[in-house]
Motif scaffolding. Structure first.
Motif, PDB file in Angstrom:
ATOM      1  N   MET A 144       0.835  -1.199   0.000  1.00  0.00           N
ATOM      2  CA  MET A 144       0.000   0.000   0.000  1.00  0.00           C
ATOM      3  C   MET A 144       0.870   1.250   0.000  1.00  0.00           C
ATOM      4  SD  MET A 144      -3.067   1.035   2.676  1.00  0.00           S
ATOM      5  CE  MET A 144      -3.865  -0.572   2.523  1.00  0.00           C
ATOM      6  N   ALA A 145       1.928   1.242   0.814  1.00  0.00           N
ATOM      7  CA  ALA A 145       2.846   2.382   0.844  1.00  0.00           C
ATOM      8  C   ALA A 145       3.553   2.541  -0.493  1.00  0.00           C
ATOM      9  CB  ALA A 145       3.862   2.198   1.969  1.00  0.00           C
ATOM     10  N   ASP A 146       3.989   1.425  -1.080  1.00  0.00           N
ATOM     11  CA  ASP A 146       4.660   1.489  -2.386  1.00  0.00           C
ATOM     12  C   ASP A 146       3.725   2.068  -3.449  1.00  0.00           C
ATOM     13  OD1 ASP A 146       6.877   0.366  -1.244  1.00  0.00           O
ATOM     14  OD2 ASP A 146       6.511  -1.653  -2.018  1.00  0.00           O
ATOM     15  N   HIS A 147       2.450   1.678  -3.394  1.00  0.00           N
ATOM     16  CA  HIS A 147       1.481   2.182  -4.370  1.00  0.00           C
ATOM     17  C   HIS A 147       1.254   3.680  -4.202  1.00  0.00           C
ATOM     18  CE1 HIS A 147      -1.934   2.288  -7.060  1.00  0.00           C
ATOM     19  NE2 HIS A 147      -2.710   2.750  -6.094  1.00  0.00           N
ATOM     20  N   ARG A 148       1.191   4.145  -2.947  1.00  0.00           N
ATOM     21  CA  ARG A 148       0.967   5.567  -2.701  1.00  0.00           C
ATOM     22  C   ARG A 148       2.174   6.409  -3.096  1.00  0.00           C
ATOM     23  NH1 ARG A 148      -4.339   5.667  -2.753  1.00  0.00           N
ATOM     24  NH2 ARG A 148      -5.295   4.387  -1.131  1.00  0.00           N
ATOM     25  N   LEU A 149       3.357   5.790  -3.115  1.00  0.00           N
ATOM     26  CA  LEU A 149       4.591   6.528  -3.412  1.00  0.00           C
ATOM     27  C   LEU A 149       5.094   6.259  -4.821  1.00  0.00           C
ATOM     28  CD1 LEU A 149       6.482   6.040  -0.025  1.00  0.00           C
ATOM     29  CD2 LEU A 149       5.183   8.027  -0.777  1.00  0.00           C
ATOM     30  N   GLN A 150       4.199   5.873  -5.718  1.00  0.00           N
ATOM     31  CA  GLN A 150       4.640   5.539  -7.067  1.00  0.00           C
ATOM     32  C   GLN A 150       5.029   6.767  -7.882  1.00  0.00           C
ATOM     33  OE1 GLN A 150       1.452   3.755  -9.358  1.00  0.00           O
ATOM     34  NE2 GLN A 150      -0.104   4.850  -8.178  1.00  0.00           N
ATOM     35  N   SER A 151       4.600   7.947  -7.443  1.00  0.00           N
ATOM     36  CA  SER A 151       4.979   9.179  -8.146  1.00  0.00           C
ATOM     37  C   SER A 151       6.418   9.548  -7.780  1.00  0.00           C
ATOM     38  CB  SER A 151       4.047  10.325  -7.763  1.00  0.00           C
ATOM     39  OG  SER A 151       4.569  11.563  -8.211  1.00  0.00           O
ATOM     40  N   PRO A 152       7.319   9.638  -8.748  1.00  0.00           N
ATOM     41  CA  PRO A 152       8.717   9.999  -8.449  1.00  0.00           C
ATOM     42  C   PRO A 152       8.847  11.352  -7.761  1.00  0.00           C
ATOM     43  CG  PRO A 152       8.522   9.135 -10.682  1.00  0.00           C
ATOM     44  CD  PRO A 152       7.124   9.347 -10.179  1.00  0.00           C
ATOM     45  N   ARG A 153       7.990  12.297  -8.121  1.00  0.00           N
ATOM     46  CA  ARG A 153       8.066  13.624  -7.507  1.00  0.00           C
ATOM     47  C   ARG A 153       7.686  13.580  -6.030  1.00  0.00           C
ATOM     48  NH1 ARG A 153       5.526  17.833 -12.023  1.00  0.00           N
ATOM     49  NH2 ARG A 153       7.133  17.476 -13.640  1.00  0.00           N
ATOM     50  N   VAL A 154       6.606  12.864  -5.734  1.00  0.00           N
ATOM     51  CA  VAL A 154       6.185  12.730  -4.339  1.00  0.00           C
ATOM     52  C   VAL A 154       7.266  12.042  -3.530  1.00  0.00           C
ATOM     53  CG1 VAL A 154       4.519  11.630  -2.786  1.00  0.00           C
ATOM     54  CG2 VAL A 154       3.726  12.752  -4.892  1.00  0.00           C
ATOM     55  N   LEU A 155       7.824  10.976  -4.085  1.00  0.00           N
ATOM     56  CA  LEU A 155       8.862  10.226  -3.387  1.00  0.00           C
ATOM     57  C   LEU A 155      10.095  11.090  -3.163  1.00  0.00           C
ATOM     58  CD1 LEU A 155       9.684   7.519  -2.211  1.00  0.00           C
ATOM     59  CD2 LEU A 155      10.498   6.843  -4.480  1.00  0.00           C
ATOM     60  N   ALA A 156      10.467  11.890  -4.162  1.00  0.00           N
ATOM     61  CA  ALA A 156      11.645  12.749  -4.020  1.00  0.00           C
ATOM     62  C   ALA A 156      11.444  13.794  -2.925  1.00  0.00           C
ATOM     63  CB  ALA A 156      11.947  13.427  -5.354  1.00  0.00           C
ATOM     64  N   VAL A 157      10.249  14.378  -2.876  1.00  0.00           N
ATOM     65  CA  VAL A 157       9.960  15.385  -1.840  1.00  0.00           C
ATOM     66  C   VAL A 157       9.998  14.754  -0.450  1.00  0.00           C
ATOM     67  CG1 VAL A 157       8.168  16.892  -0.908  1.00  0.00           C
ATOM     68  CG2 VAL A 157       8.640  16.878  -3.363  1.00  0.00           C
ATOM     69  N   LEU A 158       9.380  13.574  -0.314  1.00  0.00           N
ATOM     70  CA  LEU A 158       9.380  12.895   0.986  1.00  0.00           C
ATOM     71  C   LEU A 158      10.785  12.499   1.407  1.00  0.00           C
ATOM     72  CD1 LEU A 158       6.224  10.591   0.984  1.00  0.00           C
ATOM     73  CD2 LEU A 158       6.664  12.602   2.386  1.00  0.00           C
ATOM     74  N   HIS A 159      11.602  12.078   0.453  1.00  0.00           N
ATOM     75  CA  HIS A 159      12.986  11.728   0.768  1.00  0.00           C
ATOM     76  C   HIS A 159      13.722  12.920   1.367  1.00  0.00           C
ATOM     77  CE1 HIS A 159      14.279   7.701  -0.086  1.00  0.00           C
ATOM     78  NE2 HIS A 159      13.580   7.660  -1.203  1.00  0.00           N
ATOM     79  N   ARG A 160      13.514  14.089   0.778  1.00  0.00           N
ATOM     80  CA  ARG A 160      14.220  15.285   1.256  1.00  0.00           C
ATOM     81  C   ARG A 160      13.684  15.741   2.613  1.00  0.00           C
ATOM     82  NH1 ARG A 160      13.463  16.787  -4.325  1.00  0.00           N
ATOM     83  NH2 ARG A 160      15.428  16.665  -5.482  1.00  0.00           N
ATOM     84  N   LEU A 161      12.364  15.801   2.738  1.00  0.00           N
ATOM     85  CA  LEU A 161      11.769  16.355   3.952  1.00  0.00           C
ATOM     86  C   LEU A 161      11.842  15.409   5.147  1.00  0.00           C
ATOM     87  CD1 LEU A 161       8.600  18.167   2.548  1.00  0.00           C
ATOM     88  CD2 LEU A 161      10.845  19.127   3.077  1.00  0.00           C
TER      89      LEU A 161
END
Length: 262
Positions: free
Chosen positions: A85-102
């Motif tokens: 479920m988490a992987d599916h919610r984070l499938q957008s590279p932009r969303v994942l990149a922002v979360l990685h930074r923050l």
């Protein structure tokens, strides 16, 4: 909102998982208990009578709301989220990149503690009491910054990996220290700080100053207890994992020695 979160969780489990992760198991009983337990806490803290007392009578209950939104509900929801479920919610590279930074320890640390301190600034508290919409948005912001803090600790997906146990314990230790400053400011207060809560608790036999002091204790002791309990759990799991690894290594060495002798 709470009902919607529950429905979305079940919809993802029954409808989305067969499409995006058919070979991965659905949520475990433990994950369901954690997720819906978080929703139960959210429901209780945002409904009558708790919510009304927190907004109209006791600042200490207002503080309890903040501790639940920041330190209880986010980790429970993260631990209750299956990996697929988490992987599916984070499938957008932009969303994942922002979360990685923050969600890195330093940005998350400052975002969270500046937000927590800001929510106890007098104009913000007064606006929250006066406006339900602003109050909701303020709690939503606090929840979002808390998720950033908890992601490196209890992330359900390797897309945002957990830190190693010593670093997780160290970060949580720092989080338990910082609230000492605003908590002390409340605990040692001698005059009311928020006009909306002046004499509001007197009908219950509690002065406004005492109510503030209790709020400070809840922030420091209650928040600290949650964080230190998490540190203890991480410690014991780390030790258990190390022992398991040592046991595996010993078995491998014995097997290699037996093969050599034969």
């Amino acid at each position: 909102m709470v009902v919607a979160l529950g429905v979305l969780y079940l919809h993802a489990e029954w409808r989305i998982r067969p499409l995006v992760a058919p070979n991965m198991p659905a949520a475990t009983s433990r994950q369901r208990w954690l997720w819906f337990g978080a929703l139960a806490i959210l429901t209780a803290s945002s409904s009558w009578p708790f919510h009304d007392l927190a907004e109209q009578v006791f600042f200490s209950l207002h503080m309890t709301e903040h501790m639940l939104v920041a330190l209880v509900i986010p980790p429970l929801m993260l631990m209750g989220t299956p990996r697929w479920m988490a992987d599916h919610r984070l499938q957008s590279p932009r969303v994942l990149a922002v979360l990685h930074r923050l969600s890195r320890p330093l940005p998350a640390f400052f975002l969270f503690h500046l937000s927590l301190a800001g929510l106890h600034w007098r104009p913000i508290v007064e606006t929250m009491v006066a406006s339900s919409a602003f109050h909701f948005l303020a709690h939503l912001w606090l929840f979002a910054t808390a998720v950033l803090v908890w992601l490196p600790v209890v992330s359900p997906t390797p897309l945002i990996p957990r830190l190693n146990p010593p670093l997780r314990m160290f970060i949580l230790f720092l989080h338990s220290i910082i609230p000492t400053v605003p908590a002390s400011f409340l605990t040692f207060s001698r005059t009311p700080l928020y006009p909306s809560y002046v004499d509001s608790a007197t009908s219950f036999g509690i002065s406004s100053v005492t109510d503030l002091q209790v709020a400070g204790l809840i922030m420091k002791l209650g928040g600290g207890l949650i964080l230190w309990a998490t540190i203890v759990v991480i410690w014991f799991k780390w030790i258990a994992a190390e022992r398991d690894w040592d046991s595996i290594e010993r078995r491998l060495r014995r097997t290699a020695a037996a093969e050599t002798d034969s």
